[in-house]
Design an enzyme around this catalytic site. Structure first.
Site, PDB file in Angstrom:
ATOM      1  N   GLU A 177       0.851  -1.200   0.000  1.00  0.00           N
ATOM      2  CA  GLU A 177       0.000   0.000   0.000  1.00  0.00           C
ATOM      3  C   GLU A 177       0.879   1.240   0.000  1.00  0.00           C
ATOM      4  OE1 GLU A 177      -2.835   0.281   3.165  1.00  0.00           O
ATOM      5  OE2 GLU A 177      -3.552  -1.770   2.864  1.00  0.00           O
ATOM      6  N   LYS A 181       2.484   4.473   1.265  1.00  0.00           N
ATOM      7  CA  LYS A 181       2.736   4.944   2.635  1.00  0.00           C
ATOM      8  C   LYS A 181       2.596   6.460   2.633  1.00  0.00           C
ATOM      9  CE  LYS A 181       6.019   4.348   6.438  1.00  0.00           C
ATOM     10  NZ  LYS A 181       5.936   5.681   7.026  1.00  0.00           N
ATOM     11  N   ARG A 185      -1.379   8.212  17.497  1.00  0.00           N
ATOM     12  CA  ARG A 185      -0.529   7.043  17.652  1.00  0.00           C
ATOM     13  C   ARG A 185      -0.137   6.794  19.116  1.00  0.00           C
ATOM     14  NH1 ARG A 185       4.217   5.595  13.728  1.00  0.00           N
ATOM     15  NH2 ARG A 185       5.570   4.725  15.296  1.00  0.00           N
ATOM     16  N   GLU A 189      -4.479   7.554   7.558  1.00  0.00           N
ATOM     17  CA  GLU A 189      -3.403   8.523   7.653  1.00  0.00           C
ATOM     18  C   GLU A 189      -4.037   9.860   7.266  1.00  0.00           C
ATOM     19  OE1 GLU A 189      -0.544   7.357   8.795  1.00  0.00           O
ATOM     20  OE2 GLU A 189       0.925   8.885   8.362  1.00  0.00           O
ATOM     21  N   PHE A 242      -6.914   2.913   5.762  1.00  0.00           N
ATOM     22  CA  PHE A 242      -6.246   1.650   5.432  1.00  0.00           C
ATOM     23  C   PHE A 242      -6.643   0.487   6.331  1.00  0.00           C
ATOM     24  CE2 PHE A 242      -3.123   4.153   7.897  1.00  0.00           C
ATOM     25  CZ  PHE A 242      -2.884   3.288   8.957  1.00  0.00           C
ATOM     26  N   LYS A 297       7.737  -1.762   6.266  1.00  0.00           N
ATOM     27  CA  LYS A 297       7.755  -0.494   5.537  1.00  0.00           C
ATOM     28  C   LYS A 297       8.941  -0.472   4.572  1.00  0.00           C
ATOM     29  CE  LYS A 297       9.597   1.551   9.699  1.00  0.00           C
ATOM     30  NZ  LYS A 297       9.341   2.386  10.826  1.00  0.00           N
TER      31      LYS A 297
HETATM   32  P1  AMP Z   1       6.899   4.516  10.623  1.00  0.00           P
HETATM   33  O1  AMP Z   1       6.222   5.674  11.271  1.00  0.00           O
HETATM   34  O2  AMP Z   1       8.068   4.913   9.775  1.00  0.00           O
HETATM   35  O3  AMP Z   1       7.187   3.402  11.594  1.00  0.00           O
HETATM   36  O4  AMP Z   1       5.882   3.861   9.544  1.00  0.00           O
HETATM   37  C1  AMP Z   1       4.644   3.295   9.902  1.00  0.00           C
HETATM   38  C2  AMP Z   1       3.555   4.344   9.778  1.00  0.00           C
HETATM   39  O5  AMP Z   1       3.223   4.581   8.409  1.00  0.00           O
HETATM   40  C3  AMP Z   1       2.232   3.952  10.369  1.00  0.00           C
HETATM   41  O6  AMP Z   1       2.224   4.103  11.759  1.00  0.00           O
HETATM   42  C4  AMP Z   1       1.273   4.907   9.671  1.00  0.00           C
HETATM   43  O7  AMP Z   1       1.192   6.116  10.402  1.00  0.00           O
HETATM   44  C5  AMP Z   1       1.957   5.227   8.363  1.00  0.00           C
HETATM   45  N1  AMP Z   1       1.218   4.775   7.174  1.00  0.00           N
HETATM   46  C6  AMP Z   1       1.054   5.509   6.045  1.00  0.00           C
HETATM   47  N2  AMP Z   1       0.373   4.829   5.119  1.00  0.00           N
HETATM   48  C7  AMP Z   1       0.058   3.627   5.648  1.00  0.00           C
HETATM   49  C8  AMP Z   1      -0.645   2.491   5.164  1.00  0.00           C
HETATM   50  N3  AMP Z   1      -1.151   2.429   3.934  1.00  0.00           N
HETATM   51  N4  AMP Z   1      -0.754   1.421   6.001  1.00  0.00           N
HETATM   52  C9  AMP Z   1      -0.226   1.450   7.250  1.00  0.00           C
HETATM   53  N5  AMP Z   1       0.451   2.497   7.737  1.00  0.00           N
HETATM   54  C10 AMP Z   1       0.599   3.584   6.961  1.00  0.00           C
END
Ligand code: AMP
Length: 574
Positions: A242, A244, A264, A293, A333, A414
């Site tokens: 998906e 991000k 969060r 998001e 999402f 990710k």
């Molecule tokens: P990180 O903050 O780098 O750990 O990346 C994870 C975060 O990406 C999640 O906590 C979401 O806030 C964000 N995110 C953005 N798009 C998506 C998506 N399609 N699915 C899940 N998380 C997403």
């Protein structure tokens, strides 16, 4: 239980030399409590009278608390306010200033009074809060008063993490620390430690029966990271990727009438998104829990703007001008709950199908863009498209993965863009100590000791000393102001370190750090002995990027992730 016994326990916990000792001390105290008081004690341990997501705040600034103390002492307000400011810690000042006496308050009485202080609002509440606090302090022993004042001013700094409390509850009420996962599950679904304490007292069946509830935030599932597309394909096989999006993650609850939006960190941020909720109200009429998001878009072009723009909405009074200047779009999402049915244990594929059927379009709402990818080439192509579309990369999701509340696992991975000559991702680290500066930095902090979180051991393990990337203002002003309240004489029991900095801190402040490489080091404890005997991991050329106030210390980069990054750093990453 008397409040004094509680106070004494906390003092012992503060002086504990290991985490295990903290758990034992807490478990002993919890076991000694009458059953109806254990949930109260659990809340007080966290310095609160309700779970964090309820947003119940004491609304007592240090100056107000000092005035209450003056009232209790029968002394001049101005003089006491000044003395408290000079001392820098209202608790320490109260301990010295109040006359020795036994106090003897009950835990319940203190809790009820604190709750009444927190709940008092509206005209004249300031004065009523002050008087109530003064009466409580006047009836307390110096030790008790010190703790009460630290709680109401939000300065209780025990550094007791949620995992430690859950372990203590397991030991106290289920007789065994190894029963912690049962409590953890209940906590991940409800985010309410006091409620979990109540269930633990009822027994294992009550804990097993817990379900998610509209209105109570579910602790969010998080993504792991891997070096690049090949590793992701290897780990997940064919999967759904998906886009991000680079905004704020929101969990939205609707019970058919009322909305709740949680961040969060599970703070209630409902007031920040009136326009998004208006959109949902127009198209959805049945109860749900979703995750999205929230991204600010350009009011003229509709293009997505980076994360920082969302911060402009974090104000007390969101004006129509601000809403117009920073319009929001929600990229949905997840659907975790739909009309009475909890979906989190269903596989991703099924949840997503359900989400797609449930979704109703609106100009402020979109589904996250997804694609089923079967080869590395397809994954890379989709990644490039996501960047072109203004996203940060991809979140790759295992088709049969359930929604693992409160966990970071490989069911979500990710995939972000790497920067040449640097590690492909930054790390979020917790500041646990500092060295005082020399030369140009004399009088300020020269460098900081930073740690990753070992979630298996619930402790912080050091991996770097950071000195660069800070502005003069950071070093002279911002860091001392932010870290000052967390200074301590000795190492915190949840910190494991071979370094001896000049000052120690409670593990609270999270910062984002970039680095060039991860190396083996005998001087740092991060993943000590995991990659090589007698060595931990350390960062080479670390550099401060920004403060991460949106992350709690337990949300920092984990030692497991650092090991993963260590192994992956030489593989070709994009
Ligand atoms: P990180 O903050 O780098 O750990 O990346 C994870 C975060 O990406 C999640 O906590 C979401 O806030 C964000 N995110 C953005 N798009 C998506 C998506 N399609 N699915 C899940 N998380 C997403």
């Amino acid at each position: 239980m008397t409040f004094l016994r509680f106070v004494t326990t906390l003092r012992e916990v503060e002086r504990a030399s290991s985490r295990l000792e903290m758990v034992r001390l807490l478990a002993d105290a919890l076991r000694d409590l009458p059953p109806d008081e254990a949930p109260l004690a659990v809340n007080l341990l966290k310095g609160q009278v309700a779970p964090e997501f309820e947003g119940v705040e004491f609304g007592v600034a240090e100056k107000e608390a000092a005035k209450a103390l003056a009232l209790a002492l029968g002394r001049d307000e101005v003089e006491v306010v000044r003395a408290v400011r000079e001392k820098g810690d209202i608790g320490a000042y109260a301990r010295e200033a109040l006359p020795q006496r036994t106090g003897g308050l009950s835990l319940r009485h203190v809790y009820d009074e604190l709750r009444a202080i927190a709940e008092d609002a509206g005209p004249g509440s300031q004065a009523r809060k002050r008087e109530r606090l003064a009466r409580l302090v006047a009836a307390a022993s110096p030790e008790e008063a010190a703790l009460i004042l630290r709680i109401v001013t939000g300065r209780l700094r025990l550094g007791v993490g949620d995992a430690t409390v859950l372990e203590a509850l397991a030991l106290a009420f289920l007789g065994d620390r190894s029963k912690k996962p049962l409590l953890e599950r209940a906590y991940n679904l409800t985010s309410d430690l006091a409620y979990v304490a109540r269930l633990a007292l009822e027994g294992e069946d009550a804990l097993r029966a817990v379900k998610l509830e509209v209105g109570k935030p579910v602790r969010m599932m998080l993504a792991e990271r891997l070096a690049g597309p090949e590793q992701i394909m290897e780990k997940l096989g064919s999967h759904y990727a998906e886009h991000k999006y680079d905004g704020e993650r929101v969990q939205i609850h609707y019970d058919g009438e009322r909305f709740w939006v949680y961040s969060r960190r599970l703070e209630n941020i409902t007031h920040q998104y009136p326009d998004l909720l208006e959109a949902l109200r127009e198209v959805q009429h049945e109860p749900f829990i979703l995750e999205a998001e929230a991204v600010v878009t350009d009011p003229l072009t509709g293009e997505m703007r980076p994360f920082q723009n969302v911060l402009n909405r974090k104000v007390k009074h969101l004006t129509p001008e601000l809403l117009e200047k920073y319009p929001i779009k929600g990229f949905v999402f997840e659907l975790l709950y739909d009309r009475g049915e909890a979906l989190i244990e269903r596989p991703y594929r099924e949840r997503r199908e359900r989400l797609e059927r449930w979704f109703r379009p609106h100009e402020r709402l979109e589904l996250s863009v997804k694609r089923y990818v079967e080869t590395t080439e397809e994954l890379v192509r989709f990644f490039d498209e996501s960047i072109e579309a203004g996203c940060e990369g991809l979140v790759c999701k295992k088709p049969d993965g359930e929604y693992e509340a409160g966990k970071r696992g490989f069911k979500w991975v990710k995939y972000k863009r790497g920067i040449a000559g640097k590690l492909s991702d930054t790390l979020d680290l917790v500041i646990v100590g500092a060295w005082l500066g020399r030369g140009r930095r004399a009088g300020a902090y020269g460098s900081l000791l930073a740690a990753a979180y070992n979630s298996d051991e619930d402790r912080f393990e050091t991996l770097t000393k950071i000195g660069s990337g800070f502005s003069d203002a950071d070093l002279n002003e911002v860091l001392p102001r932010r870290l000052g309240p967390y200074r301590r004489q000795e190492r915190h029991p949840r910190v494991w370190s071979l370094q001896e900095p000049d000052v120690w801190f409670d593990p609270v402040l999270v910062v984002e750090v970039e680095a060039q490489e991860i190396t083996l080091s005998p001087g740092h404890t991060c993943a000590f002995g995991v990659v090589q005997q007698g060595r931990g991991l350390a960062l080479r050329f670390p550099r401060f990027v920004r403060y991460r106030d949106d992350k709690s210390p337990e949300e920092a980069t984990t030692t497991r992730e650092v090991v993963e990054m260590y192994h992956n750093q030489w593989s070709q990453s994009r």
